[in-house]
Design a protein around this motif. Structure first.
Motif, PDB file in Angstrom:
ATOM      1  N   ALA A   1       0.828  -1.210   0.000  1.00  0.00           N
ATOM      2  CA  ALA A   1       0.000   0.000   0.000  1.00  0.00           C
ATOM      3  C   ALA A   1       0.861   1.258   0.000  1.00  0.00           C
ATOM      4  N   ILE A   2       1.896   1.276   0.830  1.00  0.00           N
ATOM      5  CA  ILE A   2       2.773   2.451   0.887  1.00  0.00           C
ATOM      6  C   ILE A   2       3.510   2.624  -0.431  1.00  0.00           C
ATOM      7  N   ASP A   3       3.938   1.533  -1.026  1.00  0.00           N
ATOM      8  CA  ASP A   3       4.587   1.609  -2.346  1.00  0.00           C
ATOM      9  C   ASP A   3       3.639   2.221  -3.377  1.00  0.00           C
ATOM     10  N   GLU A   4       2.366   1.839  -3.323  1.00  0.00           N
ATOM     11  CA  GLU A   4       1.383   2.370  -4.269  1.00  0.00           C
ATOM     12  C   GLU A   4       1.157   3.865  -4.050  1.00  0.00           C
ATOM     13  N   VAL A   5       1.089   4.277  -2.787  1.00  0.00           N
ATOM     14  CA  VAL A   5       0.899   5.696  -2.493  1.00  0.00           C
ATOM     15  C   VAL A   5       2.092   6.507  -2.991  1.00  0.00           C
ATOM     16  N   MET A   6       3.300   6.011  -2.738  1.00  0.00           N
ATOM     17  CA  MET A   6       4.495   6.722  -3.174  1.00  0.00           C
ATOM     18  C   MET A   6       4.568   6.790  -4.698  1.00  0.00           C
ATOM     19  N   LYS A   7       4.196   5.725  -5.354  1.00  0.00           N
ATOM     20  CA  LYS A   7       4.217   5.713  -6.821  1.00  0.00           C
ATOM     21  C   LYS A   7       3.231   6.724  -7.378  1.00  0.00           C
ATOM     22  N   HIS A   8       2.087   6.867  -6.721  1.00  0.00           N
ATOM     23  CA  HIS A   8       1.028   7.750  -7.216  1.00  0.00           C
ATOM     24  C   HIS A   8       1.282   9.215  -6.865  1.00  0.00           C
ATOM     25  N   PHE A   9       1.671   9.490  -5.602  1.00  0.00           N
ATOM     26  CA  PHE A   9       1.797  10.866  -5.146  1.00  0.00           C
ATOM     27  C   PHE A   9       3.253  11.340  -5.002  1.00  0.00           C
ATOM     28  N   GLY A  10       4.188  10.408  -4.806  1.00  0.00           N
ATOM     29  CA  GLY A  10       5.597  10.781  -4.723  1.00  0.00           C
ATOM     30  C   GLY A  10       6.076  11.254  -3.369  1.00  0.00           C
ATOM     31  N   GLN A  11       5.183  11.364  -2.398  1.00  0.00           N
ATOM     32  CA  GLN A  11       5.568  11.810  -1.061  1.00  0.00           C
ATOM     33  C   GLN A  11       4.466  11.440  -0.080  1.00  0.00           C
ATOM     34  N   ILE A  12       4.830  11.438   1.212  1.00  0.00           N
ATOM     35  CA  ILE A  12       3.860  11.239   2.291  1.00  0.00           C
ATOM     36  C   ILE A  12       4.206  12.235   3.388  1.00  0.00           C
ATOM     37  N   ASP A  13       3.265  13.103   3.702  1.00  0.00           N
ATOM     38  CA  ASP A  13       3.490  14.134   4.711  1.00  0.00           C
ATOM     39  C   ASP A  13       2.735  13.880   6.008  1.00  0.00           C
ATOM     40  N   ILE A  14       1.593  13.223   5.908  1.00  0.00           N
ATOM     41  CA  ILE A  14       0.693  13.043   7.051  1.00  0.00           C
ATOM     42  C   ILE A  14       0.237  11.598   7.098  1.00  0.00           C
ATOM     43  N   LEU A  15       0.247  11.025   8.281  1.00  0.00           N
ATOM     44  CA  LEU A  15      -0.291   9.677   8.490  1.00  0.00           C
ATOM     45  C   LEU A  15      -1.296   9.732   9.628  1.00  0.00           C
ATOM     46  N   LEU A  16      -2.544   9.443   9.316  1.00  0.00           N
ATOM     47  CA  LEU A  16      -3.578   9.332  10.347  1.00  0.00           C
ATOM     48  C   LEU A  16      -3.868   7.855  10.553  1.00  0.00           C
ATOM     49  N   ASN A  17      -3.401   7.326  11.666  1.00  0.00           N
ATOM     50  CA  ASN A  17      -3.638   5.921  12.011  1.00  0.00           C
ATOM     51  C   ASN A  17      -4.983   5.824  12.714  1.00  0.00           C
ATOM     52  N   ASN A  18      -6.004   5.574  11.929  1.00  0.00           N
ATOM     53  CA  ASN A  18      -7.373   5.581  12.440  1.00  0.00           C
ATOM     54  C   ASN A  18      -7.989   4.195  12.533  1.00  0.00           C
ATOM     55  N   ALA A  19      -7.506   3.233  11.766  1.00  0.00           N
ATOM     56  CA  ALA A  19      -8.119   1.905  11.742  1.00  0.00           C
ATOM     57  C   ALA A  19      -8.162   1.307  13.149  1.00  0.00           C
ATOM     58  N   GLY A  20      -9.318   0.760  13.505  1.00  0.00           N
ATOM     59  CA  GLY A  20      -9.437   0.165  14.825  1.00  0.00           C
ATOM     60  C   GLY A  20     -10.677  -0.688  14.954  1.00  0.00           C
ATOM     61  N   VAL A  21     -10.634  -1.606  15.906  1.00  0.00           N
ATOM     62  CA  VAL A  21     -11.779  -2.457  16.205  1.00  0.00           C
ATOM     63  C   VAL A  21     -11.934  -2.562  17.719  1.00  0.00           C
ATOM     64  N   ALA A  22     -13.117  -2.943  18.138  1.00  0.00           N
ATOM     65  CA  ALA A  22     -13.386  -3.178  19.560  1.00  0.00           C
ATOM     66  C   ALA A  22     -14.156  -4.476  19.700  1.00  0.00           C
ATOM     67  N   THR A  23     -13.756  -5.280  20.655  1.00  0.00           N
ATOM     68  CA  THR A  23     -14.428  -6.546  20.931  1.00  0.00           C
ATOM     69  C   THR A  23     -14.848  -6.568  22.394  1.00  0.00           C
ATOM     70  N   ALA A  24     -16.090  -6.891  22.644  1.00  0.00           N
ATOM     71  CA  ALA A  24     -16.581  -6.938  24.019  1.00  0.00           C
ATOM     72  C   ALA A  24     -16.007  -8.151  24.746  1.00  0.00           C
ATOM     73  N   GLY A  25     -15.844  -7.991  26.055  1.00  0.00           N
ATOM     74  CA  GLY A  25     -15.407  -9.121  26.866  1.00  0.00           C
ATOM     75  C   GLY A  25     -14.351  -8.747  27.884  1.00  0.00           C
ATOM     76  N   SER A  26     -14.311  -9.493  28.964  1.00  0.00           N
ATOM     77  CA  SER A  26     -13.286  -9.332  29.999  1.00  0.00           C
ATOM     78  C   SER A  26     -12.186 -10.362  29.774  1.00  0.00           C
TER      79      SER A  26
END
Length: 258
Positions: free
Chosen positions: A76-101
């Motif tokens: 994925a990062i290779d594809e982004v670099m190939k398309h845009f040529g740079q990366i300035d900002i990374l928002l790590n938003n992916a997440g999940v929650a599972t109920a339980g103790s």
């Protein structure tokens, strides 16, 4: 005076961008001038958000990616670099929650939460940071949670793996911030309170006793609304926060006040 929040010429990556808070953030980045790479596992949903951004005059790219899989992240990062040529900002938003103790959660369920919420940030950062270091510029924003510092008391809402993973996000943020500020890379985290999203709409928002209790103890008297996280995200992703790193900003209507 220059607009410190202007992101024109910047390229932002948003993980978990197919819906909810991630999709909202991607739209906000585009509105402030950034080109946006949207990453998630569901490419069809990403395409819909990309089309919306492009229809509004923005530049966007949909990239299928499983943040818990190293090969997928690297590609994925290779594809982004190939398309845009740079990366300035990374928002790590992916997440999940599972109920339980810890008593009743399976190892598989525990590992899934840790893989996406913690390992995912590690892998994304592993392959993005070198590009930022090369250019001596970067903004990394990690979405943690109010549940990194407070926990639900209702047994039906115990989410011990989620609490643990979001506290780990906070620790990783501090470690990375200390290591990379010398490279002009800031690393901060955000702790949202309750917002309606794909993760919560069929669980917490349908748990009426919880929602009533949440509204009763929150100074705001309500959950967060669509778009109310974007201001903090843009701030931490822009030059307005050039001397801000390792911070954990709560966006929760005051519910953490003690």
């Amino acid at each position: 005076m220059n607009n410190l929040f202007n992101l024109t010429g910047k390229v932002a990556i948003v993980t978990g961008a197919s819906s909810g808070l991630g999709a909202d953030a991607a739209r906000a980045y585009a509105e402030y001038g950034a080109s946006v790479a949207l990453l998630a596992r569901r490419k069809d949903k990403l395409d819909n958000v990309v089309k919306e951004i492009e229809n509004n005059g923005g530049k966007a790219l949909a990239v299928q990616c499983d943040v818990a899989n190293e090969d997928s992240v690297k590609a994925a990062i290779d594809e982004v670099m190939k398309h845009f040529g740079q990366i300035d900002i990374l928002l790590n938003n992916a997440g999940v929650a599972t109920a339980g103790s810890v008593e009743n959660m399976s190892v598989e369920a525990w590992d899934k939460v840790m893989d996406i919420n913690v390992k995912g940030i590690f892998l994304m950062s592993k392959y993005v940071v070198p590009h930022m270091r090369d250019r001596k510029y970067g903004k990394i924003v990690n979405i943690a949670s109010i549940n990194a510092i407070i926990a639900d008391k209702d047994p039906s809402l115990f989410r011990h793996s989620y609490n643990t993973s979001k506290a780990a996000v906070r620790g990783l943020t501090m470690g990375m911030a200390a290591s990379y500020m010398q490279d002009n890379i800031t690393v901060n985290s955000i702790g949202p309170g309750l917002f309606e999203s794909e993760m919560t709409e069929n669980t917490l928002f349908k748990h009426e006793p919880f929602l009533r209790a949440y509204n009763a103890i929150s100074p705001a008297g309500r959950p967060g609304k669509k778009g109310e996280l974007n201001g903090t995200i843009i701030y931490l992703s822009s030059d307005a926060s050039s001397y801000v790193t390792s911070q954990h900003i709560l966006v929760e209507g005051g519910i953490a006040i003690v």
